[in-house]
Scaffold this motif. Structure first.
Motif, PDB file in Angstrom:
ATOM      1  N   PRO A  95       0.828  -1.202   0.000  1.00 30.44           N
ATOM      2  CA  PRO A  95       0.000   0.000   0.000  1.00 30.44           C
ATOM      3  C   PRO A  95       0.869   1.260   0.000  1.00 30.44           C
ATOM      4  O   PRO A  95       2.003   1.247   0.499  1.00 30.44           O
ATOM      5  CB  PRO A  95      -0.797  -0.110   1.316  1.00 30.44           C
ATOM      6  CG  PRO A  95      -0.725  -1.544   1.698  1.00 30.44           C
ATOM      7  CD  PRO A  95       0.588  -2.038   1.191  1.00 30.44           C
ATOM      8  N   MET A  96       0.337   2.341  -0.535  1.00 30.06           N
ATOM      9  CA  MET A  96       1.114   3.572  -0.680  1.00 30.06           C
ATOM     10  C   MET A  96       1.659   4.074   0.646  1.00 30.06           C
ATOM     11  O   MET A  96       2.808   4.538   0.729  1.00 30.06           O
ATOM     12  CB  MET A  96       0.252   4.659  -1.328  1.00 30.06           C
ATOM     13  CG  MET A  96       0.980   5.979  -1.553  1.00 30.06           C
ATOM     14  SD  MET A  96      -0.058   7.235  -2.325  1.00 30.06           S
ATOM     15  CE  MET A  96      -0.314   6.483  -3.941  1.00 30.06           C
ATOM     16  N   SER A  97       0.871   3.986   1.710  1.00 30.89           N
ATOM     17  CA  SER A  97       1.287   4.569   2.987  1.00 30.89           C
ATOM     18  C   SER A  97       2.511   3.889   3.572  1.00 30.89           C
ATOM     19  O   SER A  97       3.223   4.473   4.399  1.00 30.89           O
ATOM     20  CB  SER A  97       0.124   4.506   3.991  1.00 30.89           C
ATOM     21  OG  SER A  97      -0.269   3.169   4.214  1.00 30.89           O
ATOM     22  N   LEU A  98       2.788   2.646   3.158  1.00 35.22           N
ATOM     23  CA  LEU A  98       3.909   1.890   3.718  1.00 35.22           C
ATOM     24  C   LEU A  98       5.154   1.909   2.838  1.00 35.22           C
ATOM     25  O   LEU A  98       6.236   1.531   3.295  1.00 35.22           O
ATOM     26  CB  LEU A  98       3.497   0.434   3.944  1.00 35.22           C
ATOM     27  CG  LEU A  98       2.344   0.171   4.916  1.00 35.22           C
ATOM     28  CD1 LEU A  98       2.028  -1.318   4.940  1.00 35.22           C
ATOM     29  CD2 LEU A  98       2.680   0.663   6.308  1.00 35.22           C
ATOM     30  N   ALA A  99       5.016   2.329   1.598  1.00 32.03           N
ATOM     31  CA  ALA A  99       6.086   2.130   0.624  1.00 32.03           C
ATOM     32  C   ALA A  99       7.368   2.870   0.982  1.00 32.03           C
ATOM     33  O   ALA A  99       8.458   2.286   1.011  1.00 32.03           O
ATOM     34  CB  ALA A  99       5.601   2.553  -0.763  1.00 32.03           C
ATOM     35  N   GLU A 100       7.256   4.150   1.277  1.00 30.36           N
ATOM     36  CA  GLU A 100       8.465   4.964   1.460  1.00 30.36           C
ATOM     37  C   GLU A 100       9.003   4.908   2.876  1.00 30.36           C
ATOM     38  O   GLU A 100      10.203   4.759   3.088  1.00 30.36           O
ATOM     39  CB  GLU A 100       8.172   6.412   1.085  1.00 30.36           C
ATOM     40  CG  GLU A 100       9.392   7.323   1.141  1.00 30.36           C
ATOM     41  CD  GLU A 100       9.106   8.726   0.656  1.00 30.36           C
ATOM     42  OE1 GLU A 100      10.034   9.555   0.665  1.00 30.36           O
ATOM     43  OE2 GLU A 100       7.962   8.996   0.266  1.00 30.36           O
ATOM     44  N   THR A 101       8.097   4.996   3.858  1.00 31.36           N
ATOM     45  CA  THR A 101       8.571   5.135   5.232  1.00 31.36           C
ATOM     46  C   THR A 101       8.938   3.817   5.899  1.00 31.36           C
ATOM     47  O   THR A 101       9.758   3.800   6.827  1.00 31.36           O
ATOM     48  CB  THR A 101       7.497   5.822   6.093  1.00 31.36           C
ATOM     49  OG1 THR A 101       6.273   5.079   6.006  1.00 31.36           O
ATOM     50  CG2 THR A 101       7.258   7.245   5.624  1.00 31.36           C
TER      51      THR A 101
END
Length: 302
Positions: free
Chosen positions: A100-106
């Motif tokens: 999911p987007m919310s987990l990708a970078e951080t």
């Protein structure tokens, strides 16, 4: 070789079970609905079991059908994935991760950096997408999802049962806070609220946090700052836009670096853990096992 059922019949059964109708399965397979029905009957005759209950144009899996569908789907997907790699000449190691987007970078990206220290030649394909995704048909090696309910045919590997806690930038608290770290004294316009969307009802809110702390404060989201991603709540807090009820796994690096401060030790757990989903044949791959370990609770605690 052990005895095998007719493979065309197995394929017809898998598609029909996944699509929920012979007509839809026929469209995917490029044959007639009657041909799909006949192939399914062939498999039923071979196994001596009724696999579907047929009601007009609708079909429902019987208990026998439910028992064999997960393994059938995994087996066909593993064969399809192998075929794709051979035809594309990609037998070298390649890792496809869906997140999911919310987990990708951080959360995911820093762990991938650690993984590449161990597998420097590893080719990585990161796909940012919402649930549900077709893990098997899209040849995804590892899917990360909130909760274990989106992919009932795949085994869920619990990673982290995350929690939220109040965080903000040090400069923000210096300007707007108080020596007692009393959030009840902060104006409600300075709270950052995460809009989780209509599909999620188990995520804690600021009202939940204050209730747990024994305070009757209920910040109004319409008067504060609202964001549509949990990772954006962390970023907004780091930039001094307010106080966020941020997820610990996403805020950890900023907290350790001093870009964020935690305003209370009290936290609230999310309703479900984050889980990894891997199709059976890939679960023993060294790169996948290592990434799962890096994303797990044990790794997070170090």
């Amino acid at each position: 070789m052990s005895r095998l059922p007719p493979l065309n019949a197995v394929k017809a059964f898998e598609v029909a079970a996944r699509m929920g109708a012979f007509a839809l399965a026929a469209t995917e397979l490029g044959v007639s609905a009657a041909a799909v029905s006949q192939q399914v009957r062939n498999l039923e005759d071979y196994l001596g079991k009724q696999l579907f209950v047929r009601t007009g144009n609708r079909i429902t899996l019987t208990d026998a059908g439910l028992a064999i569908y997960p393994q059938t789907a995994r087996a066909l997907n593993d064969i399809a994935a192998m075929t794709v790699r051979i035809l594309e000449g990609e037998m070298r190691m390649r890792l496809v991760v869906s997140v999911p987007m919310s987990l990708a970078e951080t959360w995911l990206a820093p762990r991938l950096a650690e993984l590449l220290h161990l597998f420097p030649q590893l080719a990585i394909d990161i796909r940012v997408e919402d649930d549900p995704v077709d893990v098997v048909r899209q040849d995804i090696d590892l899917r990360i999802s909130y909760g274990g309910y989106h992919y009932p045919t795949l085994a869920a590997i619990p990673l982290v049962h995350d929690e939220v806690l109040p965080v903000c930038a040090p400069d923000f608290w210096y300007k707007h806070g108080n020596n007692e770290f009393d959030l009840a004294q902060i104006h409600e316009s300075l709270f950052i609220h995460t809009n989780w969307g209509p599909n999620y009802a188990s995520h804690p809110t600021w009202s939940d946090w204050f209730e747990q702390s024994g305070t009757s404060t209920h910040p109004d989201p319409s008067r504060g700052r609202r964001v549509g991603l949990s990772s954006l709540a962390i970023t907004s807090a780091r930039l001094g836009l307010g106080v966020a009820l941020g997820q610990r796994v996403m805020a950890r690096a900023d907290l350790e670096a001093g870009r964020l401060i935690a305003l209370s030790s009290m936290s609230l757990r999310l309703g479900h853990p984050y889980c990894a989903f891997v199709s059976g044949a890939k679960s023993d791959r060294a790169d996948i096992k290592r990434l799962v370990a890096l994303l797990s609770d044990n790794a997070e605690s170090h």
